[in-house]
Design a protein around this motif. Structure first.
Motif, mmCIF file in Angstrom:
data_model
loop_
_atom_site.group_PDB
_atom_site.id
_atom_site.type_symbol
_atom_site.label_atom_id
_atom_site.label_comp_id
_atom_site.label_asym_id
_atom_site.label_seq_id
_atom_site.Cartn_x
_atom_site.Cartn_y
_atom_site.Cartn_z
ATOM 1 N N GLY A 3 16.793 39.420 59.823
ATOM 2 C CA GLY A 3 16.660 40.343 60.936
ATOM 3 C C GLY A 3 17.922 40.456 61.755
ATOM 4 N N THR A 41 12.701 41.299 60.842
ATOM 5 C CA THR A 41 12.438 41.569 59.429
ATOM 6 C C THR A 41 13.265 40.654 58.524
ATOM 7 N N THR A 84 8.061 42.224 56.703
ATOM 8 C CA THR A 84 8.145 42.289 58.160
ATOM 9 C C THR A 84 6.778 42.267 58.823
ATOM 10 N N THR A 102 17.053 46.231 58.197
ATOM 11 C CA THR A 102 16.354 45.674 59.344
ATOM 12 C C THR A 102 16.783 46.434 60.597
#
Length: 351
Positions: free
Chosen positions: A35, A216, A234, A268
Motif C-alpha cells: 500500500g 492494499t 484489499t 494501490t
C-alpha cells in the motif's frame, strides 16, 4: 513524483537482453507492495518501521523461494499475498478497513500473463484468503468476477478456508472507522459480534490512521518459464458505502499482466481514478509500444492521479526488471530478482 527502481537495476531498463536470449540462465523477478499513502518517517516509530520491513521481507522471500526453485509466477504471488492478508499491518484480509456499516468487505484479483486468464472477487466477508478465491475463480469457474455471498459460497465449495467475520477485526481499523464517521457526522455502528471488548486489543504496532485509504497489497512476478503474473488484494477504503468496489478486482485498472505486452502491474491508491484511467492496462500498452518501465509507470500514474487521487504502482517488465511509481510520500514495497538481492523500502526517497 518520480519513478523508483531498485538500486543497480536502473541500467537494466535499457540494457537487459530479451528474455528469449537468456534461455541458458533463466531469469526471474518478483516485486510486492503493501500500500501507498501519507507515510512519513516522523509518523512511524522505529518499532513500527521495523515491523513493516520484517513483514515485507517475509512476504518477499515466500515468493522468491518459489521462483528460485523454478515455481510459477502465480504460486509466488499467491504465497506472498496470503502472508500479507494474514498480517494485521496491512489493509487486506485480517487487518482490512471497515465499511460504514462496520463490516470488512474484501476484494482481490489475479491475472496470468501467458494466456490472459484472470479471476476476481469482491465483497467477501468469510473467506480467509481472498487472493486464493480469485485464483479459484480463474482456474475452476467459467467466470472472471464473483461478488458478495456468491463469491464466498464458491470459495467454500473449492475447499478454501472460511472464517467468522470477526477474524478480520483489528482494533486500530475500528478506531479508524470511528474517527472517519465522527469527522463526517455519520452514525457509528455497533461493535461487530465476536470482536474483542473495547480496550482489550492492542493497537501496536500501528501506523498513523491517515494511511487508512492505501493499505492494499499486491505482487507481480516473472518466472523462469517467462510467464508474467499479477495479483492484488484489499479491504478497500475506510467508511465505504453502498457496496463500493474499487480498482483492485477490475482487470486493467488495479491489476493486469500480459506476456505479449511484456508487463505485469499491481496498483494501490484511490481506486476510482485508477478505474477511470485504466491504469494497469495502459502501463502495459505503453511498454508494448516501446516505452521503458520507468516512462510507462510515471506517465500513466501522473495521468490517472492528475484526475484527483493519490497512490502508486509496482511493475515487472518482460526482462524481469521491477520498478515502482508513486505520488505519495511512501509505499510499503520490496523486490528481488535472480541477479539482485532482496530489498524492501517504505519512504518515497529510498532508492
Amino acid at each position: 513524483m518520480t519513478f523508483r527502481v531498485l538500486a543497480g537495476l536502473a541500467a537494466a531498463l535499457t540494457l537487459a537482453a530479451p528474455v528469449a536470449a537468456q534461455e541458458t540462465t533463466p531469469r526471474w523477478a518478483f516485486a510486492i507492495h503493501g500500500g501507498a499513502g501519507v507515510i512519513e518517517r516522523a509518523d512511524l516509530s522505529p518499532e513500527q518501521d521495523a515491523a513493516y520491513r520484517a513483514s515485507l521481507s517475509r512476504a518477499l522471500e515466500a515468493g522468491a523461494a518459489i521462483l528460485r526453485d523454478g515455481g510459477s509466477s502465480l504460486d509466488a504471488i499467491q504465497a506472498a499475498i496470503q502472508i500479507m492478508e494474514d498480517d494485521p499491518l496491512f489493509n487486506a484480509g485480517r487487518g482490512a478497513v471497515f465499511t460504514a456499516e462496520g463490516r470488512n468487505e474484501l476484494d482481490a484479483a489475479v491475472m496470468n500473463g501467458r494466456d490472459l486468464s484472470a479471476g476476481a472477487v469482491a465483497g467477501l466477508t468469510t473467506t480467509r484468503h481472498p487472493i486464493a478465491a480469485a485464483r479459484a475463480v480463474m482456474e475452476n469457474s467459467p467466470h472472471v468476477m464473483l461478488i458478495g455471498q456468491g463469491a464466498d459460497t464458491f470459495a467454500a465449495s473449492q475447499g478454501l478456508e472460511q472464517v467468522d467475520p470477526s477474524y478480520f477485526f483489528t482494533e486500530r481499523r475500528w478506531r479508524g472507522l470511528e474517527n472517519f464517521l465522527r469527522e463526517r457526522n455519520l452514525p457509528i455502528p455497533s461493535r461487530p459480534a465476536g470482536a474483542p471488548a473495547a480496550g482489550m486489543a492492542s493497537l501496536e504496532p500501528a501506523p498513523p490512521l491517515n494511511e487508512r485509504k492505501f493499505g492494499t497489497v499486491g505482487a507481480v512476478a516473472l518466472d523462469q518459464s517467462g510467464t508474467l503474473a499479477a495479483g492484488t488484494s484489499t479491504g478497500g477504503t475506510t467508511g465505504k458505502r453502498w457496496g463500493r468496489v474499487g480498482d483492485v478486482p477490475v482487470l486493467g485498472a488495479g491489476t493486469y499482466a500480459s506476456n505479449r505486452d511484456g508487463c505485469a502491474v499491481s496498483a494501490t491508491g484511490d481506486g476510482e481514478f485508477y478505474i477511470r484511467a485504466t491504469v494497469a492496462r495502459d502501463i502495459c500498452t505503453r511498454i508494448a509500444a516501446g516505452a521503458s518501465s520507468e516512462d510507462a509507470g510515471q506517465a500513466e500514474v501522473d495521468d490517472a492521479l492528475s484526475l484527483g487521487g493519490y497512490g502508486g504502482v509496482i511493475v515487472v517488465d518482460g526482462n524481469g526488471v521491477p520498478g515502482f511509481a508513486m505520488t505519495t510520500s511512501g509505499m510499503y514495497r520490496g523486490a528481488v530478482t535472480s541477479s539482485e538481492p532482496a530489498r524492501v523500502a517504505i519512504y518515497a526517497d529510498e532508492q
